[in-house]
Design a protein around this motif. Structure first.
Motif, PDB file in Angstrom:
ATOM      1  N   ARG A   1       0.833  -0.978  -0.147  1.00 21.53           N
ATOM      2  CA  ARG A   1       0.149  -0.092  -0.003  1.00 21.53           C
ATOM      3  C   ARG A   1       0.663   1.209  -0.008  1.00 21.53           C
ATOM      4  O   ARG A   1       0.405   2.285  -0.702  1.00 21.53           O
ATOM      5  N   THR A   2       1.983   1.061   0.593  1.00 22.97           N
ATOM      6  CA  THR A   2       2.929   2.394   0.750  1.00 22.97           C
ATOM      7  C   THR A   2       3.472   2.686  -0.630  1.00 22.97           C
ATOM      8  O   THR A   2       3.411   3.970  -0.997  1.00 22.97           O
TER       9      THR A   2
ATOM     10  N   GLU B   1       2.357   2.114  -3.428  1.00 26.39           N
ATOM     11  CA  GLU B   1       1.161   2.510  -4.296  1.00 26.39           C
ATOM     12  C   GLU B   1       0.757   3.879  -3.836  1.00 26.39           C
ATOM     13  O   GLU B   1       0.583   4.779  -4.861  1.00 26.39           O
ATOM     14  N   GLU B   2       0.705   4.309  -2.552  1.00 24.24           N
ATOM     15  CA  GLU B   2       0.521   5.556  -2.063  1.00 24.24           C
ATOM     16  C   GLU B   2       1.444   6.628  -2.481  1.00 24.24           C
ATOM     17  O   GLU B   2       1.275   7.784  -2.947  1.00 24.24           O
ATOM     18  N   GLN B   3       2.815   6.117  -2.478  1.00 20.17           N
ATOM     19  CA  GLN B   3       4.016   6.983  -3.090  1.00 20.17           C
ATOM     20  C   GLN B   3       3.939   7.302  -4.457  1.00 20.17           C
ATOM     21  O   GLN B   3       3.974   8.332  -4.826  1.00 20.17           O
TER      22      GLN B   3
ATOM     23  N   GLU C   1       0.844   7.425  -6.252  1.00 19.33           N
ATOM     24  CA  GLU C   1      -0.143   8.052  -6.435  1.00 19.33           C
ATOM     25  C   GLU C   1       0.325   9.751  -5.801  1.00 19.33           C
ATOM     26  O   GLU C   1       0.117  10.698  -6.717  1.00 19.33           O
TER      27      GLU C   1
END
Length: 72
Positions: free
Chosen positions: A42-43, A45-47, A49
Motif C-alpha cells: 500500500r505504501t 502505491e500511495e507513494q 499516487e
C-alpha cells in the motif's frame, strides 16, 4: 513411458502449455493481491499516487505561468 504433457517426439502438448500459463497467471494475480494487502504494498502505491499528483500540480503551474502576459 513418455512424460505426460509431451508428445512422443518430446514436444509439449497444448494442454500442458495451457496449464503452465494458467498456473503462472494465477500465481501472478495472487501475488499482486497479497502485495496490495500488506502495508509495504500500500505504501508503494500511495507513494506512486502522491508523485503523480505532485507532477500534475507542477505541470498545471508551468502551464499557468506560460499563459501570463509578459509585463513591460
Amino acid at each position: 513411458m513418455p512424460d505426460q504433457g509431451y508428445s512422443d517426439s518430446g514436444v509439449p502438448t497444448f494442454e500442458s502449455v495451457q496449464e503452465k500459463i494458467e498456473t503462472r497467471f494465477g500465481t501472478a494475480i495472487g501475488s499482486a493481491e497479497l502485495a496490495a494487502d500488506i502495508p509495504e504494498g500500500r505504501t508503494v502505491e500511495e507513494q506512486y499516487e502522491a508523485r503523480q499528483k505532485a507532477a500534475a500540480e507542477r505541470l498545471d503551474e508551468i502551464r499557468a505561468s506560460m499563459q501570463k502576459p509578459d509585463e513591460p
